[in-house]
Write a protein that holds these residues in place. Sequence first.
Motif, PDB file in Angstrom:
ATOM      1  N   ASN A 232       0.834  -1.200   0.000  1.00 12.84           N
ATOM      2  CA  ASN A 232       0.000   0.000   0.000  1.00 12.84           C
ATOM      3  C   ASN A 232       0.872   1.254   0.000  1.00 12.84           C
ATOM      4  O   ASN A 232       0.616   2.188   0.729  1.00 12.84           O
ATOM      5  CB  ASN A 232      -0.929   0.011   1.225  1.00 12.84           C
ATOM      6  N   SER A 237      -1.771   2.964  -5.822  1.00 16.32           N
ATOM      7  CA  SER A 237      -3.017   3.191  -6.558  1.00 16.32           C
ATOM      8  C   SER A 237      -2.744   3.715  -7.967  1.00 16.32           C
ATOM      9  O   SER A 237      -3.483   3.407  -8.910  1.00 16.32           O
ATOM     10  CB  SER A 237      -3.917   4.172  -5.798  1.00 16.32           C
ATOM     11  N   SER A 241      -4.026   1.961 -11.406  1.00 18.54           N
ATOM     12  CA  SER A 241      -4.829   2.695 -12.399  1.00 18.54           C
ATOM     13  C   SER A 241      -4.183   2.627 -13.777  1.00 18.54           C
ATOM     14  O   SER A 241      -4.888   2.613 -14.793  1.00 18.54           O
ATOM     15  CB  SER A 241      -5.004   4.153 -11.955  1.00 18.54           C
TER      16      SER A 241
END
Length: 368
Positions: A232, A237, A241
């Motif tokens: 994380n 992220s 994406s």
Amino acid sequence: MKEKIQAYLRKPAVLGLLAVQLLVVAFALAAALRPAAAYTFTADQWESIAQGSKIDYDEDGRIGVTEMTDGEDILQTPPMTLPKGHYTVTLDYRYVPSVWEGGVERRSCLYFTSAEAGTVTGEKPCIDVKKQQDTLTLNVSDDSETVRLVAHNDGGIFTLGTVRIEQDMLYAGACVAGWLVLFVLLDAFLLLTVPGSPVRLADSELCACLWVLCAVAVLTCAPALTNGGAANGADWSFHLSRIEGIANGLREGQFPVRVYSMAKDGYGYAPSLFYGELLLYFPAVLRLLGMSVQGAYHTYLLAVQLLTAGVAFFSLRQIFKQNSAGRQCPVHAVHLPPVQNLLAQCGGGVHSHGVFAADPGRAVRAVR
């Protein structure tokens, strides 16, 4: 040689390994051949979970929010029993989005939820505001009897009619092929490096180095391959994406993919202008085959780590083949990406560059 290989394959340890591999392939094949799980829900079967929005039917018989309102989860389906796999969600809807300050339209989405932790992967694909029918892709990471489809209204008028959730068996077939390829590569590696194998490499030090390299590469990636945990980082992220954007672009017929059409609230984004994306096509194809975006990223990390270790080792081995420490040097100097970058930051770009950039300077320092 043929007789030696046959005798080797009769050893208990070899037979046990082959039996385990055959069982894994058999279970994967059974999952691919069983009937696909499928559910269909009509408008009157949706369950209201809205807290601040009024749920009603529109003039076309769809149910949902019929007046402009703020965003929240509004509807969910009854619980479903879904096996692990990849699912297509086809729905009929009407969505009139409200806008943020500056004129940016809001984006509503659907997602799976479950009472059992860790059974769904958490994707929240947005619906196309220009259509009234759309097909989305979602994943279930483990068998569950409590999976529900939730509709989230990000703001505006959002009503839903009939929805169909159907398992995509392409993913199950890809899993069978994936296990077969993995076991073929594993067996070839073992035949070339395990003592007693009739086709083992003559250089025993090279075999030992290969085992050390594989162990280091896998152990370095291990924390990043867990759900949560170290995976994380700051760039996590963004790289997910990118994989999703390339997969969507390929699905739409783009090649090479230059613009992620669904990014930035539908305005699009072109990260290929700033970042190389060649290696990201591998996880994007896995995504198209039905793997979750998280699973595709994990597979990409491990593949790049192993490839980096192999390229660095064999490159440096050629450089130092005349050096007395040359056989030991590549083991110490192998150019693995920094653990801090891989685990804390999840920097996919920095991680990928190691495949093409062995570090001879580090190797020289190791020899000294």
